[in-house]
Design a protein around this motif. Structure first.
Motif, PDB file in Angstrom:
ATOM      1  N   TRP A   1      54.811   4.745  45.395  1.00 32.04           N
ATOM      2  CA  TRP A   1      55.392   6.074  45.241  1.00 32.04           C
ATOM      3  C   TRP A   1      55.622   6.468  43.780  1.00 32.04           C
ATOM      4  O   TRP A   1      55.662   5.637  42.884  1.00 32.04           O
TER       5      TRP A   1
ATOM      6  N   TYR B   1      55.036  19.114  40.877  1.00 32.83           N
ATOM      7  CA  TYR B   1      56.487  19.258  40.895  1.00 32.83           C
ATOM      8  C   TYR B   1      56.837  20.530  40.114  1.00 32.83           C
ATOM      9  O   TYR B   1      56.195  20.835  39.093  1.00 32.83           O
TER      10      TYR B   1
ATOM     11  N   SER C   1      62.620  13.463  41.342  1.00 30.19           N
ATOM     12  CA  SER C   1      62.028  13.141  42.641  1.00 30.19           C
ATOM     13  C   SER C   1      61.659  11.667  42.667  1.00 30.19           C
ATOM     14  O   SER C   1      61.179  11.114  41.675  1.00 30.19           O
ATOM     15  N   GLY C   2      61.899  11.014  43.801  1.00 32.59           N
ATOM     16  CA  GLY C   2      61.434   9.651  44.005  1.00 32.59           C
ATOM     17  C   GLY C   2      62.309   8.542  43.473  1.00 32.59           C
ATOM     18  O   GLY C   2      61.879   7.385  43.428  1.00 32.59           O
TER      19      GLY C   2
ATOM     20  N   SER D   1      49.781  15.116  42.407  1.00 28.96           N
ATOM     21  CA  SER D   1      51.035  15.583  42.989  1.00 28.96           C
ATOM     22  C   SER D   1      51.661  16.594  42.037  1.00 28.96           C
ATOM     23  O   SER D   1      51.613  16.416  40.811  1.00 28.96           O
TER      24      SER D   1
ATOM     25  N   LYS E   1      52.007  18.361  36.836  1.00 31.34           N
ATOM     26  CA  LYS E   1      51.072  17.681  37.730  1.00 31.34           C
ATOM     27  C   LYS E   1      50.914  16.241  37.277  1.00 31.34           C
ATOM     28  O   LYS E   1      50.617  15.968  36.109  1.00 31.34           O
TER      29      LYS E   1
ATOM     30  N   ASP F   1      61.831  13.773  49.941  1.00 31.00           N
ATOM     31  CA  ASP F   1      60.810  14.531  49.224  1.00 31.00           C
ATOM     32  C   ASP F   1      59.923  13.645  48.343  1.00 31.00           C
ATOM     33  O   ASP F   1      59.071  14.141  47.605  1.00 31.00           O
ATOM     34  N   THR F   2      60.098  12.337  48.426  1.00 29.53           N
ATOM     35  CA  THR F   2      59.321  11.413  47.596  1.00 29.53           C
ATOM     36  C   THR F   2      57.840  11.462  47.955  1.00 29.53           C
ATOM     37  O   THR F   2      57.475  11.456  49.135  1.00 29.53           O
ATOM     38  N   VAL F   3      56.983  11.493  46.946  1.00 28.82           N
ATOM     39  CA  VAL F   3      55.535  11.415  47.174  1.00 28.82           C
ATOM     40  C   VAL F   3      55.178   9.948  47.337  1.00 28.82           C
ATOM     41  O   VAL F   3      55.281   9.156  46.394  1.00 28.82           O
TER      42      VAL F   3
ATOM     43  N   ASN G   1      47.344   8.950  53.011  1.00 32.37           N
ATOM     44  CA  ASN G   1      47.450   9.388  51.623  1.00 32.37           C
ATOM     45  C   ASN G   1      47.244   8.205  50.682  1.00 32.37           C
ATOM     46  O   ASN G   1      48.046   7.950  49.790  1.00 32.37           O
TER      47      ASN G   1
ATOM     48  N   PHE H   1      52.275   7.167  48.668  1.00 34.47           N
ATOM     49  CA  PHE H   1      50.857   6.952  48.985  1.00 34.47           C
ATOM     50  C   PHE H   1      50.760   5.845  50.032  1.00 34.47           C
ATOM     51  O   PHE H   1      50.865   4.654  49.722  1.00 34.47           O
TER      52      PHE H   1
ATOM     53  N   LYS I   1      44.683  10.806  43.102  1.00 33.13           N
ATOM     54  CA  LYS I   1      45.444  11.775  43.889  1.00 33.13           C
ATOM     55  C   LYS I   1      46.401  12.508  42.947  1.00 33.13           C
ATOM     56  O   LYS I   1      46.993  11.896  42.044  1.00 33.13           O
TER      57      LYS I   1
END
Length: 516
Positions: A379, A448, A395-396, A446, A356, A407-409, A436, A411, A444
């Motif tokens: 991101w 994985y 990721s990202g 996220s 997290k 799949d990138t987080v 977001n 904001f 926030k």
């Protein structure tokens, strides 16, 4: 008595009214016609009042859809505003900050110009003053802006003299009032101010004196409401809040502590960090060294505001002023001191693990990101490897074409048009489908997921927070493919290594609390 009650019941059943001891029939056609006429007359009166109100509004607001007005409704010329170079003679510190700032290039910004030109053609000129009201208030108030439809890729706008210098010294220091009560949403925004160019310059000093111009104290200039006139933007037709920077601040802990926009954006990055951490205004900080001279020959002041207005845009000033841009360097420094990351791993009974990553908005007095959140990109990049160098999760990570994986987080906000189709064009926006962004002093989380091979003895998690003002795809669309490479700023980097035993992470530290 019983007889009268019986008559009443019978009369009601027969559709006849009963008043006192007299019976009467239903209204005659003449009476119905009279009522219909009265209703029609009332409607006409209401319509007349609406037309009268619209005419009064049109007479007052001659530069719609902006809410700019001119004091006494006089006709102005560009020459009535003072050129910034003249101001520089007595206010070199302020001029040095302004020159190279986003305010100084508000009109010439090539990305803005391209987007504006597309909007001009798409709406047949309906958004011209909506955009110009904040990017060239002088050009708007003098009707001196010209559109050149065949210039460049999409067309361009030009303006004479100081009107082309964006939000210059005399724009702000000759604003004499707010039109907030007349905006469609009864809120600051869409250039909701009154302009009064001339010898009187307004600011926050009550005892200011100048040999060149008259001075006047302005309470409005000391408040974030002043900034809200342009840093709140709602759609000119459907009133949707496209940009809400002022509102984000207004309902934040910063506003609760009387910390204004200028307390962070008109001081050095180092001072802004202290303002956010201590929740005190610059003048209340110990040993902040924010004093100086507001003008040559003037007295020493406890607080003197810089005029660089540094935010998070590290692209435009760099493009227009080169690598030596002070504003670009300050923007990068500000971005790299505004957020923090917390990383934790939750173990499971099998080989599946969850990492997290919490992103904290530590020092922005508005949401992170803010302004045109539908184009901003903040991101997370997260990479997990084991001691053998095997990549367990990624990721990202930006692709070679500078796009981000699906799949990138990220904001930001996702906007759609009236047909529900995704759009990044402000005049098309009717609503946001997702938001977001991270509020001031908020966070926030996220998550994985990854599996750990049984032969692993440790894992390393690298988390990075990146930012860019807009995507490479949008830049290529607006400026031409490959014309400008949009840089990203690595805001934060957190690297954590955990031991692994029997295929499970050994967690020594307590995972990040959900109520951090």
């Amino acid at each position: 008595m019983r007889k009268r009650l019986l008559i009443s019941i019978v009369a009601m059943a027969c559709g006849i009214g009963f008043v006192g001891s007299q019976l009467f029939a239903e209204p005659s056609k003449t009476e119905e016609t009279s009522k219909t006429q009265s209703t029609a007359d009332a409607k006409k009166a209401i319509d007349a009042k609406k037309k009268e109100a619209k005419k009064a509004s049109d007479d007052k607001y001659k530069f719609k859809p902006s809410f700019i007005t001119v004091k006494d409704h006089r006709k102005l010329s560009v020459k009535e505003w003072t050129d910034p170079e003249v101001c520089a003679q007595c206010h070199p510190r302020q001029y040095d900050g302004w020159k190279g700032s986003m305010h100084s290039v508000a009109f010439t910004d090539p990305v803005f110009q391209a987007l504006w030109a597309i909007g001009e053609k798409a709406t047949k000129g309906k958004v011209r003053n909506h955009c110009a009201g904040c990017h060239s208030p002088i050009g708007t108030a003098t009707n001196s802006i010209k559109f050149n439809p065949d210039d460049g890729l999409h067309g361009s706008f030009s303006a004479p003299g100081v009107a082309a210098k964006g939000v210059s010294c005399d724009v702000c220091h000759t604003i004499s009032g707010s039109n907030v009560k007349d905006t469609d949403v009864l809120e600051h925004g869409n250039s909701s101010f009154e302009m009064d160019p001339g010898p009187v310059k307004r600011a926050t000093l009550k005892d200011a004196k100048s040999p060149f111009h008259e001075t006047e104290y302005s309470e409005h200039h000391a408040s974030s409401k002043f900034c809200g006139n342009c840093h709140n933007i709602f759609h000119p037709l459907n009133n949707f809040p496209v940009e809400r920077t002022y509102d984000e601040w207004k309902y934040s802990i910063y506003a609760q502590n009387d910390i204004q926009c200028m307390d962070c954006h008109m001081v050095s990055v180092e001072t802004a960090i202290r303002v956010a951490d201590e929740l005190k205004r610059p003048g209340d900080l110990k040993n902040a060294q924010v004093g100086g001279f507001a003008g040559i020959g003037g007295p020493f002041r406890k607080v003197v505001h810089d005029h660089a207005f540094v935010g998070g845009n590290a692209v435009i000033t760099g493009v227009l002023y080169g690598k030596e841009s002070k504003n670009k360097a300050a923007a990068i420094k500000r971005l790299q001191n505004v957020a923090s990351l917390n990383v934790s791993v939750n173990t499971t009974k099998d080989s599946l693990h969850r990492v997290k990553v919490r992103v904290n908005n530590d020092r922005a007095g508005h949401h992170l990101p803010t302004s045109l959140t539908e184009v901003r990109q903040l991101w997370l990049e997260v990479i997990v490897t084991n001691d053998k160098g095997v990549e367990l999760m990624r990721s990202g990570t930006m692709k070679k074409d500078r796009s981000l994986p699906k799949d990138t987080v990220i904001f930001n906000a996702q906007a759609v048009d009236k047909d529900g189709k995704h759009t990044e064009l402000p005049w098309e926006i009717t609503r946001f489908t997702t938001v977001n962004t991270i509020p001031p002093k908020g966070h926030k989380d996220s998550s994985y997921f990854f599996n750990i091979p049984k032969d692993s003895t440790s894992i390393t998690i690298v988390s990075k927070l990146h930012y860019r003002s807009f995507s490479q795809h949008l830049a290529d669309f607006l400026l031409g493919e490959g014309k400008v490479e949009i840089p990203s700023v690595e805001m934060e980097n957190e690297k954590v290594t955990y031991p692994v035993k029997d295929g499970h992470v050994v967690v020594k530290d307590k995972p990040a609390d959900d109520h951090h």
